[in-house]
Design an enzyme around this catalytic site. Structure first.
Site, mmCIF file in Angstrom:
data_model
loop_
_atom_site.group_PDB
_atom_site.id
_atom_site.type_symbol
_atom_site.label_atom_id
_atom_site.label_comp_id
_atom_site.label_asym_id
_atom_site.label_seq_id
_atom_site.Cartn_x
_atom_site.Cartn_y
_atom_site.Cartn_z
ATOM 1 N N SER A 477 -4.614 -3.001 5.073
ATOM 2 C CA SER A 477 -4.140 -2.242 3.923
ATOM 3 C C SER A 477 -3.983 -3.178 2.723
ATOM 4 O O SER A 477 -4.931 -3.862 2.359
ATOM 5 C CB SER A 477 -2.846 -1.515 4.287
ATOM 6 O OG SER A 477 -2.521 -0.531 3.327
ATOM 7 N N ASP A 588 -7.011 3.876 6.158
ATOM 8 C CA ASP A 588 -6.138 2.698 6.193
ATOM 9 C C ASP A 588 -5.912 2.191 7.625
ATOM 10 O O ASP A 588 -5.572 2.952 8.531
ATOM 11 C CB ASP A 588 -4.794 3.069 5.562
ATOM 12 C CG ASP A 588 -3.988 1.849 5.156
ATOM 13 O OD1 ASP A 588 -3.746 0.992 6.014
ATOM 14 O OD2 ASP A 588 -3.602 1.775 3.970
#
Length: 723
Positions: A477, A588
């Site tokens: 991320s 993500d």
């Protein structure tokens, strides 16, 4: 033969050697000293001791007529034991050069000396391992075990025992390397562990004679000492407390964190590039020496040490093979690491060096011509059947190269596990290569956490300030673009500015049919930094992770399009659009693993893992009990009145929902002990979407990290210069 041997030695050395006398308890040499001389015991006896976790252990006695110290003097390394006089002793001290000459002139004695040396050093190694297993320093008990072990020599490919065999012994690995395989329900063997010298295998057989739970096989020539279960039971009958000690020792070993593959004890470096690699190899060996004793051997050096021309090129039918084989074994057992420098062509020495390798480092130019590619292919073909040998490609770039390019062409042509880029003349690059090749690399893993991830910059700068090298980076991320910036070689003093550019004017809201944010700006910013980078071209080894929505699996991105991988890793579900990937959809990586340290722990090149976690311990709160339903208009009105915290924001709820499961998973993973330094940063007042606060948050990250980093770094002996 000993009397004749002693007379010959004393007569021939004459005035070239000096005689010294020791009284009872006097120390001749101390464990860890540099080795430069050989000793011949004329009268009396010496006691050899080594330091263990349980105190000083007697590992042998050297009586009159014996030579001692020849292993570390000739094969290289530091003294492996302290030698102390046991009564009055007279010793002849012989310089290394004189002793080497004498061995060359007396090949019959040389074979005898080599055999005695091998037996003594092997017994010393076993004594130390028995002490660790039995958790006792009882000299008589340890020596009884060492005297009664059975010796096993395995060739590469030989099986020690099969899954299902009777458990009848534990085995101490004196030299070489083994793999542990477990057969699944379909009859396929799966690699569980790879283990090397000083380890114990099959120790549960001492406590329980149930069938072996795995198959153990040698992957290179291996020497073992077998400790039979029957002998253990006999010793326990004499001393029942021994069972408790051994049980504790076995349980302690079982619960100790272990990597899939132990560090590479034997590293073979094969250079195919025409560039001058002498300084590279010198820096390589110097860096490995920070992590233990190391011996650097080339064919020329072996010929010099054994004082015989072309003995390194001895083949299986050559009279020099026994002495060369003993020398190689002594170098392996007497040092923590052996660096074998192959010849540039496929000579007998090169083949021997490749057979001894735990890891191959193939040093090539960035754009090899046909002749060099042929040399590369020949080296790799020589180890084609050795699946245990990790293959590392070190691409050697001219000094001043701005960035690597088109490494993928080499990876398509040659089967390689790892790629490391090195610039000629860069000691930092050479040191990084050495750490990774020897299994001592330092890996840095950065978590997700929205704008709180800017604190990663400060933590990284704190590590750099404390002198901690970073050899591989990874991120999830928000940690993905920041670790990516480190991997492409962004100067430390430019990191903040580069990250600011990536996250400038980031939020381009759109009709929330697919996501809250269109993603055009963030994709454009990522492309501006990483758009023409392939992961395999980065200066530092790098990976990032994403979540495959289609397969519900974690994707680990180690090669290919860097911009695509990073864009996928930051695609917060519902906030940013998913990324198409071969027909699948990626989002993500924090959905499944917000701090992917276990990927790093399975990497054989990494010995130290540093993780930085910026995910908040607590999620969003609300000052207002608004019940079970919410009017968007009321929430908007509250925000316009300056009371935005009355209601949780949609983006914060989505981001925290994603992190909740991942945070729990990572907390469980961190408890296994494979992370050496965890920086869990408390960042009050930093919101998940505060993307305009790069420098302030980076500064907070530095202040929150620097004290812990300095304290940890001070306890790492390998960060100091080698003695």
């Amino acid at each position: 033969m000993r009397v004749e041997f002693a007379a010959t030695l004393v007569d021939e050395f004459g005035d070239a050697a000096r005689e010294i006398r020791l009284g009872h308890g006097d120390v001749l040499v101390t464990e860890g000293d540099e080795a430069a001389e050989v000793f011949f015991v004329l009268a009396g006896s010496l006691q050899a001791t080594t330091t263990t976790a349980y105190g000083e252990l007697v590992v042998g006695t050297i009586d009159a007529g014996a030579i001692v110290g020849e292993v570390t003097t000739i094969a290289g390394g530091r003294r492996t034991a302290t030698l102390r006089a046991d009564g009055d002793v007279t010793v002849l001290v012989i310089a290394r050069a004189d002793f080497e000459r004498w061995l060359d002139e007396h090949p019959a004695y040389a074979d005898s000396v080599s055999a005695q040396a091998r037996e003594r050093i092997d017994r010393s190694q076993v004594a130390t391992m028995v002490t660790d297993l039995m958790q006792t320093n009882d000299d008589e008990l340890i020596q009884e075990v060492v005297d009664r072990v059975g010796w096993r020599r395995l060739d590469a490919g030989d099986t020690l025992f099969e899954q299902g065999d009777e458990s009848d012994a534990a085995y101490f690995i004196v030299g070489g390397r083994l793999i542990v395989l477990v057969r699944d329900d379909d009859g396929n063997d799966e690699l569980v562990r790879e283990i090397g010298r000083t380890e114990v295998v099959g120790e549960l057989g001492l406590l329980d004679r149930r069938p072996r739970s795995a198959t153990v096989r040698a992957v290179r020539d291996t020497t073992l000492a077998a400790f039979p279960t029957a002998l253990f039971e006999e010793l326990v009958s004499k001393s029942p407390a021994l069972m408790l000690h051994v049980t504790r020792g076995i349980l302690g070993r079982a619960t100790k964190p272990r990597r899939l593959i132990d560090r590479a004890a034997s590293v073979t470096v094969a250079v195919t590039s025409e560039m001058d690699t002498g300084p590279l190899l010198d820096s390589f060996v110097t860096e490995v020496a920070r992590h233990g004793t190391v011996r650097h051997l080339s064919s020329r050096r072996v010929d010099q040490l054994l004082n015989r021309t072309d003995i390194a090129q001895a083949t299986v039918d050559n009279v020099g093979v026994p002495r060369l084989a003993e020398f190689m074994h002594e170098a392996d057992v007497g040092n923590d690491y052996v660096v074998l420098e192959a010849d540039r062509e496929m000579t007998p020495w090169t083949r021997r060096a490749l057979r001894q390798a735990d890891r191959l480092v193939l040093v090539s130019s960035p754009h090899p011509d046909a002749a060099e590619r042929a040399r590369m292919a020949a080296v790799l073909a020589a180890i084609e059947g050795s699946s245990h040998v990790a293959r590392m490609l070190a691409v050697l770039h001219p000094a001043g190269t701005d960035r690597p390019r088109n490494t993928s062409a080499l990876l398509r042509e040659f089967t390689i596990d790892e790629v490391v880029h090195v610039r000629v003349g860069s000691t930092d690059d050479a040191a990084r290569l050495a750490r990774l090749a020897s299994g001592n690399g330092v890996g840095l893993v950065l978590s997700g956490g929205g704008a709180r991830g800017f604190a990663h910059i400060g933590a990284y700068l704190a590590l750099r300030e404390a002198g901690v090298p970073i050899d591989q980076v990874a991120g999830c991320s928000m940690g993905a673009p920041i670790s990516g910036g480190i991997a492409i070689g962004t100067p430390d003093d430019r990191l903040v500015e580069e990250v600011q550019a990536q996250f400038r004017r980031l939020l381009d809201y759109t009709l929330p049919m697919v996501s809250l944010i269109k993603g055009e700006r963030i994709s454009g910013n990522i492309d501006a930094t990483f758009g023409d980078w392939a992961i395999e071209d980065m200066w530092l080894p790098y990976y990032t992770v994403s979540t495959n929505l289609t397969t519900s699996q974690m994707e680990v991105h180690r090669r290919g399009d860097a911009a695509l991988a990073i864009r996928a890793s930051v695609a917060i579900p519902g906030v940013l659009p998913p990324v198409p990937y071969g027909g699948d959809l990626l989002v993500d990586g924090g959905v499944l693993n917000n701090l992917p340290t276990e990927v790093m722990s399975r990497d054989a090149t990494i010995g130290t893992i540093i993780a930085v976690d910026v995910a908040p311990e607590l999620g969003p709160r609300s000052k207002l009990d608004y019940g079970s339903h919410v009017s968007g208009f009321r929430a908007l009105a509250a925000k316009l009145r300056g009371r935005g915290r009355d209601y949780p924001s949609l983006s914060a709820v989505l981001l925290r929902s994603m992190l909740t499961g991942a945070v729990r998973n990572q907390q469980a993973a961190l408890q296994d002990g494979t992370v050496d330094l965890l920086l869990s940063l408390h960042l009050p007042g930093v919101g998940l979407l505060d993307f305009d606060r790069v420098r302030p948050v980076a500064d907070v990250g530095y202040e929150a990290s620097i004290d812990a980093v300095r304290e940890w770094a001070a306890d790492q002996p390998w960060l100091r210069s080698p003695a």
